[in-house]
Every structure is written in structure tokens, then in C-alpha cells.
Design a protein around this motif. Sequence first.
Motif, PDB file in Angstrom:
ATOM      1  N   PHE A 138     -29.686  38.733 -45.114  1.00  0.00           N
ATOM      2  CA  PHE A 138     -30.623  39.745 -45.621  1.00  0.00           C
ATOM      3  C   PHE A 138     -29.885  40.908 -46.296  1.00  0.00           C
ATOM      4  CE2 PHE A 138     -33.004  37.785 -42.000  1.00  0.00           C
ATOM      5  CZ  PHE A 138     -34.033  37.214 -42.740  1.00  0.00           C
ATOM      6  N   VAL A 170     -46.145  37.323 -35.194  1.00  0.00           N
ATOM      7  CA  VAL A 170     -45.026  38.090 -35.768  1.00  0.00           C
ATOM      8  C   VAL A 170     -44.708  37.589 -37.171  1.00  0.00           C
ATOM      9  CG1 VAL A 170     -42.998  36.802 -34.877  1.00  0.00           C
ATOM     10  CG2 VAL A 170     -42.863  39.269 -35.188  1.00  0.00           C
ATOM     11  N   ARG A 193     -45.760  43.290 -28.056  1.00  0.00           N
ATOM     12  CA  ARG A 193     -45.294  42.769 -26.772  1.00  0.00           C
ATOM     13  C   ARG A 193     -46.510  42.451 -25.925  1.00  0.00           C
ATOM     14  NH1 ARG A 193     -41.395  42.584 -29.457  1.00  0.00           N
ATOM     15  NH2 ARG A 193     -39.280  43.283 -28.981  1.00  0.00           N
ATOM     16  N   ARG A 198     -34.638  43.128 -41.701  1.00  0.00           N
ATOM     17  CA  ARG A 198     -34.558  41.979 -42.609  1.00  0.00           C
ATOM     18  C   ARG A 198     -34.365  42.398 -44.067  1.00  0.00           C
ATOM     19  NH1 ARG A 198     -38.454  40.669 -38.666  1.00  0.00           N
ATOM     20  NH2 ARG A 198     -37.855  38.878 -37.369  1.00  0.00           N
ATOM     21  N   PHE A 253     -24.376  29.440 -31.450  1.00  0.00           N
ATOM     22  CA  PHE A 253     -25.677  29.894 -30.966  1.00  0.00           C
ATOM     23  C   PHE A 253     -26.418  30.631 -32.078  1.00  0.00           C
ATOM     24  CE2 PHE A 253     -28.044  33.308 -28.422  1.00  0.00           C
ATOM     25  CZ  PHE A 253     -29.234  32.614 -28.516  1.00  0.00           C
ATOM     26  N   ARG A 272     -34.340  50.001 -31.479  1.00  0.00           N
ATOM     27  CA  ARG A 272     -33.833  48.746 -32.059  1.00  0.00           C
ATOM     28  C   ARG A 272     -34.981  47.856 -32.497  1.00  0.00           C
ATOM     29  NH1 ARG A 272     -34.073  43.880 -32.027  1.00  0.00           N
ATOM     30  NH2 ARG A 272     -35.567  44.102 -30.328  1.00  0.00           N
ATOM     31  N   LYS A 273     -34.868  47.322 -33.668  1.00  0.00           N
ATOM     32  CA  LYS A 273     -35.791  46.292 -34.104  1.00  0.00           C
ATOM     33  C   LYS A 273     -35.054  45.419 -35.107  1.00  0.00           C
ATOM     34  CE  LYS A 273     -37.937  49.403 -37.398  1.00  0.00           C
ATOM     35  NZ  LYS A 273     -39.099  49.847 -38.089  1.00  0.00           N
ATOM     36  N   THR A 274     -35.596  44.258 -35.323  1.00  0.00           N
ATOM     37  CA  THR A 274     -34.953  43.326 -36.239  1.00  0.00           C
ATOM     38  C   THR A 274     -35.120  43.805 -37.672  1.00  0.00           C
ATOM     39  OG1 THR A 274     -35.207  41.479 -34.734  1.00  0.00           O
ATOM     40  CG2 THR A 274     -35.044  40.950 -37.078  1.00  0.00           C
ATOM     41  N   CYS A 332     -29.769  42.237 -37.170  1.00  0.00           N
ATOM     42  CA  CYS A 332     -30.756  41.143 -37.188  1.00  0.00           C
ATOM     43  C   CYS A 332     -30.149  39.945 -36.472  1.00  0.00           C
ATOM     44  CB  CYS A 332     -31.133  40.754 -38.618  1.00  0.00           C
ATOM     45  SG  CYS A 332     -32.334  39.386 -38.666  1.00  0.00           S
ATOM     46  N   PRO A 333     -30.636  39.616 -35.264  1.00  0.00           N
ATOM     47  CA  PRO A 333     -30.164  38.388 -34.626  1.00  0.00           C
ATOM     48  C   PRO A 333     -30.740  37.199 -35.396  1.00  0.00           C
ATOM     49  CG  PRO A 333     -31.948  39.361 -33.333  1.00  0.00           C
ATOM     50  CD  PRO A 333     -31.694  40.284 -34.499  1.00  0.00           C
ATOM     51  N   GLN A 334     -29.938  36.164 -35.580  1.00  0.00           N
ATOM     52  CA  GLN A 334     -30.379  35.069 -36.462  1.00  0.00           C
ATOM     53  C   GLN A 334     -30.067  33.684 -35.896  1.00  0.00           C
ATOM     54  OE1 GLN A 334     -28.134  36.751 -40.000  1.00  0.00           O
ATOM     55  NE2 GLN A 334     -29.987  35.961 -40.960  1.00  0.00           N
ATOM     56  N   GLU A 335     -31.085  33.080 -35.308  1.00  0.00           N
ATOM     57  CA  GLU A 335     -30.963  31.673 -34.908  1.00  0.00           C
ATOM     58  C   GLU A 335     -31.061  30.753 -36.111  1.00  0.00           C
ATOM     59  OE1 GLU A 335     -32.849  31.726 -30.404  1.00  0.00           O
ATOM     60  OE2 GLU A 335     -34.128  31.767 -32.156  1.00  0.00           O
ATOM     61  N   ALA A 336     -31.484  31.288 -37.230  1.00  0.00           N
ATOM     62  CA  ALA A 336     -31.593  30.473 -38.442  1.00  0.00           C
ATOM     63  C   ALA A 336     -30.291  29.726 -38.719  1.00  0.00           C
ATOM     64  CB  ALA A 336     -31.949  31.357 -39.640  1.00  0.00           C
ATOM     65  N   ASN A 376     -32.237  34.573 -44.848  1.00  0.00           N
ATOM     66  CA  ASN A 376     -31.431  34.545 -43.621  1.00  0.00           C
ATOM     67  C   ASN A 376     -29.987  34.189 -43.941  1.00  0.00           C
ATOM     68  OD1 ASN A 376     -32.675  34.778 -40.770  1.00  0.00           O
ATOM     69  ND2 ASN A 376     -34.257  33.647 -41.891  1.00  0.00           N
ATOM     70  N   SER A 417     -42.858  44.707 -33.811  1.00  0.00           N
ATOM     71  CA  SER A 417     -43.453  43.504 -33.220  1.00  0.00           C
ATOM     72  C   SER A 417     -44.200  43.845 -31.932  1.00  0.00           C
ATOM     73  CB  SER A 417     -42.362  42.473 -32.941  1.00  0.00           C
ATOM     74  OG  SER A 417     -41.360  43.051 -32.131  1.00  0.00           O
TER      75      SER A 417
HETATM   76  C1  LIG Z   1     -31.667  35.013 -30.431  1.00  0.00           C
HETATM   77  C2  LIG Z   1     -32.573  35.483 -31.534  1.00  0.00           C
HETATM   78  C3  LIG Z   1     -32.598  34.814 -32.738  1.00  0.00           C
HETATM   79  C4  LIG Z   1     -33.418  35.243 -33.782  1.00  0.00           C
HETATM   80  N1  LIG Z   1     -33.368  34.594 -34.987  1.00  0.00           N
HETATM   81  C5  LIG Z   1     -34.005  35.128 -36.069  1.00  0.00           C
HETATM   82  C6  LIG Z   1     -33.817  34.574 -37.367  1.00  0.00           C
HETATM   83  O1  LIG Z   1     -33.120  33.580 -37.553  1.00  0.00           O
HETATM   84  N2  LIG Z   1     -34.415  35.189 -38.415  1.00  0.00           N
HETATM   85  C7  LIG Z   1     -35.203  36.292 -38.251  1.00  0.00           C
HETATM   86  O2  LIG Z   1     -35.716  36.807 -39.258  1.00  0.00           O
HETATM   87  N3  LIG Z   1     -35.419  36.835 -37.015  1.00  0.00           N
HETATM   88  C8  LIG Z   1     -34.813  36.295 -35.944  1.00  0.00           C
HETATM   89  N4  LIG Z   1     -34.965  36.869 -34.696  1.00  0.00           N
HETATM   90  C9  LIG Z   1     -35.755  38.080 -34.573  1.00  0.00           C
HETATM   91  C10 LIG Z   1     -37.055  37.879 -33.783  1.00  0.00           C
HETATM   92  O3  LIG Z   1     -38.043  37.360 -34.609  1.00  0.00           O
HETATM   93  C11 LIG Z   1     -37.437  39.257 -33.216  1.00  0.00           C
HETATM   94  O4  LIG Z   1     -36.477  39.652 -32.271  1.00  0.00           O
HETATM   95  C12 LIG Z   1     -38.806  39.275 -32.555  1.00  0.00           C
HETATM   96  O5  LIG Z   1     -39.817  38.979 -33.473  1.00  0.00           O
HETATM   97  C13 LIG Z   1     -39.080  40.639 -31.909  1.00  0.00           C
HETATM   98  O6  LIG Z   1     -38.953  41.640 -32.895  1.00  0.00           O
HETATM   99  P1  LIG Z   1     -37.917  42.838 -32.776  1.00  0.00           P
HETATM  100  O7  LIG Z   1     -36.541  42.277 -32.683  1.00  0.00           O
HETATM  101  O8  LIG Z   1     -38.095  43.622 -34.034  1.00  0.00           O
HETATM  102  O9  LIG Z   1     -38.262  43.622 -31.541  1.00  0.00           O
HETATM  103  C14 LIG Z   1     -34.226  36.402 -33.613  1.00  0.00           C
HETATM  104  C15 LIG Z   1     -34.199  37.059 -32.383  1.00  0.00           C
HETATM  105  C16 LIG Z   1     -33.397  36.619 -31.354  1.00  0.00           C
HETATM  106  C17 LIG Z   1     -33.375  37.375 -30.049  1.00  0.00           C
END
Ligand SMILES: Cc1cc2nc3c(=O)[nH]c(=O)nc-3n(C[C@H](O)[C@H](O)[C@H](O)COP(=O)(O)O)c2cc1C
Length: 215
Positions: free
Chosen positions: A118, A89, A205, A12, A184, A8-10, A159-163, A114, A203
Motif C-alpha cells: 500500500f 469490514v 467490534r 491501507r 506467516f 492503532r488501525k490498519t 498494516c498487518p498483511q496475510e495477503a 497489498n 472497524s
Molecule cells: C494477521 C493479520 C493479517 C491481516 N492481513 C491483511 C491483509 O492482507 N490485507 C489487509 O488489507 N488487511 C489485513 N489485515 C487487517 C484486518 O483486516 C484488520 O486488522 C481488521 O479488519 C480490524 O481492523 P483494524 O486493524 O483497523 O482494527 C490483517 C490483520 C491481521 C491481524
Amino acid sequence: MWDALKARKTIRNFLPTEVSNETIAELLEKAARAPSGGNLQPWRVYVINGDSMTRFREHVASQREAETAEYAVYPPNLKEPYRSSRFKVGEDMYALLGIPREDKAARFAHLARNFEFFGAPAAIFCFVDKIMGPPQWSDLGMFLQSFMLLAQEAGLDTCPQEAWAARPDTVKSFVDAPEELMLFCGVAIGAANPDAPVNTLVSDREPLDVWATFV
Ligand SMILES: Cc1cc2nc3c(=O)[nH]c(=O)nc-3n(C[C@H](O)[C@H](O)[C@H](O)COP(=O)(O)O)c2cc1C
């Protein structure tokens, strides 16, 4: 489990390949096996997919009012080592996108992606009741990670997005969330575009001794 965790990775940059509501419902039901303090199960989820995604994209584009962020995504004056992690990152991501530091417009344009998930064809929004506090917020994290790992196992990317915390009114008015809920985050769901360099980002760690103490 480790296979999914490792893989798993984010993501975009997504392909438009559709995901069925049945698949998303199954992943959500399974993810709800996540633990929560007192078994409160505080996650409240809205799914946007297919026709509702088309309408949501139009809705997002039509919203021009300034919005008050739902919460501060980061603490002010982020200290070390958190500050450097965040910086690193970001720089790694923009390097893959080929966007230099001084090109603020291109960086901003990427951040704005975002709000198009994406390119993902489906997404969830995760809300929590405003009466809940930090313990229940951590429950949301467990639920969301479970969801993303299950998606990974099912061959889907996320892609989790707090944006989206910056656009709470836009989201709430579309999904018709009750007043007692706060947003959230969103999670984009779909298939990663294998040709997008940004998706190759792995990314860093911190080493174990930075954050674990064996007493
Ligand atoms: C709760 C949460 C919100 C996040 N919000 C965003 C976001 O809005 N946009 C984005 O591009 N990445 C977002 N990320 C991704 C993080 O940047 C990413 O998880 C982190 O850099 C580690 O990379 P990985 O998920 O590839 O392991 C978010 C991750 C989490 C857990």
C-alpha cells in the motif's frame, strides 16, 4: 498502552516518508519482550527497507509463476458471526474507496495493492519454523501486536498483511529464508496518508457478550 491500542488501525494508503532501519530495529527489540510459551520466541523476522524495498518491488513485479498459498487464511465456509464480520469490514472498506460490489476489477486492483505494501516505504515479514504449531502461532500474534503498538507510540502506522501468504515463493526467494521457515505475514510500516479516505476506516467490534462468558 490504551492510547496506542485505541489509536492503532490498519492503514491501507501510506506516504513515501522514509523510516530508518535503526527505528525498526529498536521497535523489533522492544516487541520481543512479548511473552511466548516456554520462552521459545518463535518469531523470525526479515526487514525490507530503503534499497531492499526498491529491489523487492522490482522482484515482486518480475514474478509471474503461480504460487501455492502458504496456508489457508480463513477456514472454508466461514460460519456466523465470523462471516458477517469479514463481510462488513470489506464492504465498509470498499465504500470508503468508492468501489461498488459489481466493480470486481477495481476490487481486485485494490487487493493487489497489498503486494505494493500500500505504498509503505518499509515492511517486515514474520516467519515461523515449520515444526511449530498453534501455540507458537499465537506467540507470533503477541509479538506482532506488540510491534504495531510500539510503532504507533513511535508515530508510525502499520498494516498487518496475510495477503503475502499467497506469494510465499516470491517472498522467500527474495529474503533467502531457509527451507525450515514458513511465512506467516507481512507488516507494512510507514506514515498514513492523511488524505486517503480508506485510512478513516474504524472497524467494528462485536459486543462483549458475543465472545465473553462470565461464569
Ligand atoms: C494477521 C493479520 C493479517 C491481516 N492481513 C491483511 C491483509 O492482507 N490485507 C489487509 O488489507 N488487511 C489485513 N489485515 C487487517 C484486518 O483486516 C484488520 O486488522 C481488521 O479488519 C480490524 O481492523 P483494524 O486493524 O483497523 O482494527 C490483517 C490483520 C491481521 C491481524
